[in-house]
Write an enzyme that holds these catalytic residues in place. Structure first.
Site, PDB file in Angstrom:
ATOM      1  CB  SER A   1      -0.862   0.048   1.269  1.00 30.96           C
ATOM      2  OG  SER A   1      -1.673  -1.074   1.372  1.00 30.96           O
TER       3      SER A   1
ATOM      4  CG  HIS B   1      -2.232  -0.750  -4.319  1.00 31.68           C
ATOM      5  ND1 HIS B   1      -2.546   0.550  -4.019  1.00 31.68           N
ATOM      6  CD2 HIS B   1      -2.524  -1.464  -3.205  1.00 31.68           C
ATOM      7  CE1 HIS B   1      -3.001   0.616  -2.785  1.00 31.68           C
ATOM      8  NE2 HIS B   1      -2.998  -0.587  -2.271  1.00 31.68           N
TER       9      HIS B   1
ATOM     10  CD  GLU C   1      -2.910   3.525  -6.519  1.00 31.00           C
ATOM     11  OE1 GLU C   1      -2.898   4.757  -6.521  1.00 31.00           O
ATOM     12  OE2 GLU C   1      -2.610   2.868  -5.509  1.00 31.00           O
TER      13      GLU C   1
HETATM   14  N1  CAA Z   1     -17.022 -11.046  -2.948  1.00 32.07           N
HETATM   15  C1  CAA Z   1     -18.025 -10.987  -3.832  1.00 32.07           C
HETATM   16  N2  CAA Z   1     -19.000 -10.050  -3.790  1.00 32.07           N
HETATM   17  C2  CAA Z   1     -18.954  -9.178  -2.771  1.00 32.07           C
HETATM   18  C3  CAA Z   1     -17.943  -9.198  -1.793  1.00 32.07           C
HETATM   19  C4  CAA Z   1     -16.943 -10.183  -1.909  1.00 32.07           C
HETATM   20  N3  CAA Z   1     -15.908 -10.270  -1.060  1.00 32.07           N
HETATM   21  N4  CAA Z   1     -18.161  -8.193  -0.914  1.00 32.07           N
HETATM   22  C5  CAA Z   1     -19.261  -7.551  -1.345  1.00 32.07           C
HETATM   23  N5  CAA Z   1     -19.737  -8.142  -2.464  1.00 32.07           N
HETATM   24  C6  CAA Z   1     -20.844  -7.700  -3.276  1.00 32.07           C
HETATM   25  C7  CAA Z   1     -22.189  -8.018  -2.722  1.00 32.07           C
HETATM   26  O1  CAA Z   1     -22.638  -9.261  -3.184  1.00 32.07           O
HETATM   27  C8  CAA Z   1     -23.038  -6.860  -3.241  1.00 32.07           C
HETATM   28  O2  CAA Z   1     -23.410  -7.003  -4.582  1.00 32.07           O
HETATM   29  P1  CAA Z   1     -24.761  -6.314  -5.152  1.00 32.07           P
HETATM   30  O3  CAA Z   1     -24.680  -4.843  -4.882  1.00 32.07           O
HETATM   31  O4  CAA Z   1     -24.731  -6.658  -6.619  1.00 32.07           O
HETATM   32  O5  CAA Z   1     -25.847  -6.974  -4.390  1.00 32.07           O
HETATM   33  C9  CAA Z   1     -22.115  -5.725  -3.216  1.00 32.07           C
HETATM   34  O6  CAA Z   1     -20.787  -6.290  -3.308  1.00 32.07           O
HETATM   35  C10 CAA Z   1     -22.315  -4.958  -1.992  1.00 32.07           C
HETATM   36  O7  CAA Z   1     -22.123  -5.820  -0.859  1.00 32.07           O
HETATM   37  P2  CAA Z   1     -22.941  -5.779   0.498  1.00 32.07           P
HETATM   38  O8  CAA Z   1     -24.367  -5.417   0.251  1.00 32.07           O
HETATM   39  O9  CAA Z   1     -22.646  -7.016   1.278  1.00 32.07           O
HETATM   40  O10 CAA Z   1     -22.256  -4.694   1.330  1.00 32.07           O
HETATM   41  P3  CAA Z   1     -21.981  -3.243   0.934  1.00 32.07           P
HETATM   42  O11 CAA Z   1     -23.060  -2.671   0.107  1.00 32.07           O
HETATM   43  O12 CAA Z   1     -21.570  -2.567   2.182  1.00 32.07           O
HETATM   44  O13 CAA Z   1     -20.695  -3.382   0.002  1.00 32.07           O
HETATM   45  C11 CAA Z   1     -18.408  -3.105  -0.138  1.00 32.07           C
HETATM   46  C12 CAA Z   1     -19.524  -3.911   0.457  1.00 32.07           C
HETATM   47  C13 CAA Z   1     -18.293  -3.400  -1.629  1.00 32.07           C
HETATM   48  C14 CAA Z   1     -17.154  -3.561   0.573  1.00 32.07           C
HETATM   49  C15 CAA Z   1     -18.712  -1.577   0.075  1.00 32.07           C
HETATM   50  O14 CAA Z   1     -19.038  -1.347   1.416  1.00 32.07           O
HETATM   51  C16 CAA Z   1     -17.551  -0.709  -0.291  1.00 32.07           C
HETATM   52  O15 CAA Z   1     -17.307  -0.405  -1.456  1.00 32.07           O
HETATM   53  N6  CAA Z   1     -16.807  -0.234   0.739  1.00 32.07           N
HETATM   54  C17 CAA Z   1     -15.621   0.607   0.545  1.00 32.07           C
HETATM   55  C18 CAA Z   1     -14.480  -0.257   0.090  1.00 32.07           C
HETATM   56  C19 CAA Z   1     -13.233   0.548  -0.116  1.00 32.07           C
HETATM   57  O16 CAA Z   1     -13.173   1.764  -0.034  1.00 32.07           O
HETATM   58  N7  CAA Z   1     -12.151  -0.187  -0.418  1.00 32.07           N
HETATM   59  C20 CAA Z   1     -10.858   0.400  -0.585  1.00 32.07           C
HETATM   60  C21 CAA Z   1     -10.110   0.347   0.728  1.00 32.07           C
HETATM   61  S1  CAA Z   1      -8.506   1.103   0.614  1.00 32.07           S
HETATM   62  C22 CAA Z   1      -7.577  -0.069  -0.128  1.00 32.07           C
HETATM   63  O17 CAA Z   1      -7.991  -1.164  -0.426  1.00 32.07           O
HETATM   64  C23 CAA Z   1      -6.159   0.318  -0.434  1.00 32.07           C
HETATM   65  C24 CAA Z   1      -5.147   0.147   0.596  1.00 32.07           C
HETATM   66  O18 CAA Z   1      -3.968  -0.025   0.239  1.00 32.07           O
HETATM   67  C25 CAA Z   1      -5.431   0.216   2.045  1.00 32.07           C
HETATM   68  P1  NAD Z   2      -3.192  -9.242   6.518  1.00 35.54           P
HETATM   69  O1  NAD Z   2      -2.533  -8.964   7.818  1.00 35.54           O
HETATM   70  O2  NAD Z   2      -4.652  -9.404   6.484  1.00 35.54           O
HETATM   71  O3  NAD Z   2      -2.544 -10.537   5.857  1.00 35.54           O
HETATM   72  C1  NAD Z   2      -1.157 -10.686   5.702  1.00 35.54           C
HETATM   73  C2  NAD Z   2      -0.859 -12.165   5.673  1.00 35.54           C
HETATM   74  O4  NAD Z   2       0.526 -12.355   5.390  1.00 35.54           O
HETATM   75  C3  NAD Z   2      -1.117 -12.868   7.021  1.00 35.54           C
HETATM   76  O5  NAD Z   2      -2.079 -13.878   6.826  1.00 35.54           O
HETATM   77  C4  NAD Z   2       0.238 -13.437   7.418  1.00 35.54           C
HETATM   78  O6  NAD Z   2       0.153 -14.698   8.022  1.00 35.54           O
HETATM   79  C5  NAD Z   2       0.921 -13.529   6.059  1.00 35.54           C
HETATM   80  N1  NAD Z   2       2.371 -13.579   6.139  1.00 35.54           N
HETATM   81  C6  NAD Z   2       3.208 -12.870   6.943  1.00 35.54           C
HETATM   82  N2  NAD Z   2       4.476 -13.228   6.703  1.00 35.54           N
HETATM   83  C7  NAD Z   2       4.440 -14.166   5.721  1.00 35.54           C
HETATM   84  C8  NAD Z   2       5.439 -14.919   5.046  1.00 35.54           C
HETATM   85  N3  NAD Z   2       6.714 -14.759   5.336  1.00 35.54           N
HETATM   86  N4  NAD Z   2       5.046 -15.804   4.097  1.00 35.54           N
HETATM   87  C9  NAD Z   2       3.732 -15.971   3.810  1.00 35.54           C
HETATM   88  N5  NAD Z   2       2.751 -15.282   4.419  1.00 35.54           N
HETATM   89  C10 NAD Z   2       3.097 -14.393   5.369  1.00 35.54           C
HETATM   90  O7  NAD Z   2      -2.713  -8.075   5.533  1.00 35.54           O
HETATM   91  P2  NAD Z   2      -3.462  -7.520   4.244  1.00 35.54           P
HETATM   92  O8  NAD Z   2      -4.407  -6.458   4.669  1.00 35.54           O
HETATM   93  O9  NAD Z   2      -3.929  -8.638   3.399  1.00 35.54           O
HETATM   94  O10 NAD Z   2      -2.250  -6.756   3.540  1.00 35.54           O
HETATM   95  C11 NAD Z   2      -1.330  -7.437   2.715  1.00 35.54           C
HETATM   96  C12 NAD Z   2      -0.630  -6.415   1.839  1.00 35.54           C
HETATM   97  O11 NAD Z   2      -1.591  -5.787   1.001  1.00 35.54           O
HETATM   98  C13 NAD Z   2       0.071  -5.301   2.612  1.00 35.54           C
HETATM   99  O12 NAD Z   2       1.222  -4.923   1.908  1.00 35.54           O
HETATM  100  C14 NAD Z   2      -0.973  -4.187   2.587  1.00 35.54           C
HETATM  101  O13 NAD Z   2      -0.412  -2.912   2.732  1.00 35.54           O
HETATM  102  C15 NAD Z   2      -1.572  -4.380   1.212  1.00 35.54           C
HETATM  103  N6  NAD Z   2      -2.931  -3.882   1.008  1.00 35.54           N
HETATM  104  C16 NAD Z   2      -3.869  -3.999   1.998  1.00 35.54           C
HETATM  105  C17 NAD Z   2      -5.158  -3.548   1.756  1.00 35.54           C
HETATM  106  C18 NAD Z   2      -6.241  -3.666   2.788  1.00 35.54           C
HETATM  107  O14 NAD Z   2      -7.295  -3.046   2.629  1.00 35.54           O
HETATM  108  N7  NAD Z   2      -6.064  -4.432   3.840  1.00 35.54           N
HETATM  109  C19 NAD Z   2      -5.493  -3.010   0.502  1.00 35.54           C
HETATM  110  C20 NAD Z   2      -4.513  -2.947  -0.495  1.00 35.54           C
HETATM  111  C21 NAD Z   2      -3.235  -3.377  -0.223  1.00 35.54           C
END
Ligand code: CAA
Ligand code: NAD
Length: 278
Positions: free
Chosen positions: A115, A136, A148
């Site tokens: 991330s 990503h 990404e």
């Molecule tokens: N697999 C398959 N389908 C899924 C699913 C999964 N894991 N999760 C949700 N769905 C589907 C559902 O079946 C549903 O489909 P329909 O609308 O066609 O019925 C739809 O997605 C919506 O699901 P829910 O009704 O269960 O729940 P929701 O409306 O709250 O949606 C969500 C769930 C898609 C996760 C929505 O809440 C959402 O978009 N949340 C924000 C997610 C977000 O911002 N993600 C980015 C996080 S940042 C990141 O990832 C980067 C990083 O590096 C940290």
């Molecule tokens: P998580 O903590 O849910 O899962 C990480 C997994 O890695 C764990 O199950 C752990 O057991 C495993 N692990 C640790 N060391 C290991 C090794 N040596 N060999 C094999 N497996 C090992 O973390 P996550 O949220 O899935 O994040 C994973 C990566 O994806 C991170 O780099 C995170 O920044 C990135 N990411 C996370 C999100 C998010 O929404 N959580 C979204 C995009 C990208």
């Protein structure tokens, strides 16, 4: 293609599912057996949901049969693509990348789902940095459309084009971004999550009302505290730390409340408690 996904946690299992849906043979590996068991259930549930809505042409079983769940990373030898999705810790990612070097072919693409960690920095640990990039995915990978593609200085055009093409084949929308702290998405998202946590610390409103405000007032699918729990508070904290270290901008400074929750093991959905209980 043979694809190996390392780390089967929040992201890894969804990434493995997406590649398997795309017709690839997938090895999904983690060092923790219960994580692999949970990954199997999560993938099965997700495929059932997609199948019921007619969003996949095969049966869930046909897709699942293409995924090997294993604790042995060596099962991934000779893969065309490696996607590293382990915890957001540089030292651990370094070890995994060095392990992948031993198993990869000359032309295998090695991608990290990081991330926030610099792609250029991580490229120093791979044998062929021209074949290394960020791929990503967003949480949850089976639903979120964006990928990404993060390019390092030494990433080849050929590798970028290949991952662009593969992303589209997987039904995703790729964007190509440079290796800047937080790339694009997390650079924009983290100040939002941070500000919501600080508003909560300051007692501006209850956590529920902070989330309600953003959901209903700004039309986000999840409130920011709910989203931080969904991402994982450890990941959120680690990403903010990288952004704060690199930009030195207080907009990214990890709130103490977040630090305390992470130190106390409240990591959000994956541990059953974060800002909310699950
Ligand atoms: N697999 C398959 N389908 C899924 C699913 C999964 N894991 N999760 C949700 N769905 C589907 C559902 O079946 C549903 O489909 P329909 O609308 O066609 O019925 C739809 O997605 C919506 O699901 P829910 O009704 O269960 O729940 P929701 O409306 O709250 O949606 C969500 C769930 C898609 C996760 C929505 O809440 C959402 O978009 N949340 C924000 C997610 C977000 O911002 N993600 C980015 C996080 S940042 C990141 O990832 C980067 C990083 O590096 C940290
Ligand atoms: P998580 O903590 O849910 O899962 C990480 C997994 O890695 C764990 O199950 C752990 O057991 C495993 N692990 C640790 N060391 C290991 C090794 N040596 N060999 C094999 N497996 C090992 O973390 P996550 O949220 O899935 O994040 C994973 C990566 O994806 C991170 O780099 C995170 O920044 C990135 N990411 C996370 C999100 C998010 O929404 N959580 C979204 C995009 C990208």
């Amino acid at each position: 293609m043979k694809v190996t996904v390392i780390g089967a946690g929040t992201m890894g299992n969804g990434i493995a599912q997406v590649f398997a849906q795309g017709g690839n043979e997938v090895v999904l590996t983690d060092i923790v057996e219960p994580v692999l068991e949970k990954a199997r259930d999560t993938i099965a549930n997700s495929l059932e949901r997609l199948s019921k809505k007619g969003l996949i042409s095969e049966t869930p079983d046909q897709v699942k049969r293409r995924i090997t769940f294993t604790k042995s990373i060596d099962d991934g030898a000779g893969s065309d693509i490696y996607v590293e999705a382990i915890v957001e810790k540089v030292e651990l990612k370094k070890d995994i990348l060095q392990k992948i070097n031993e198993m990869a072919n000359e032309d295998s693409i090695i991608a990290t789902n990081t991330s926030s960690i610099s792609i250029n920095y991580l490229s120093g640990f791979v044998k062929h940095p021209e074949n290394f990039l960020g791929m990503h995915f967003f949480n949850p990978p089976p639903v979120m459309k964006l990928i990404e593609i993060v390019t390092g200085v030494r990433t080849s055009k050929k590798a970028v084009e290949k991952i662009q093409e593969i992303s589209k084949d997987l039904g995703k929308e790729p964007v190509v971004v440079k290796d800047y702290p937080g790339f694009v998405a997390n650079r924009v998202l983290m100040p939002l999550l941070r500000e919501a946590i600080v508003a909560y610390e300051e007692g501006v409103a209850s956590k529920e009302d902070i989330d309600k405000t953003v959901k209903l007032g700004l039309n986000h699918p999840m409130g920011p505290l709910e989203l931080a729990d969904f991402v994982g508070l450890d990941v959120t904290y680690d990403v903010m730390k990288v952004l704060y270290d690199e930009f030195g901008d207080p907009r990214y400074k990890p709130p103490i409340t977040l630090r305390n929750m992470v130190n106390a093991g409240l990591l959000g959905r994956k541990t059953g408690e974060g800002f909310y209980k699950y």
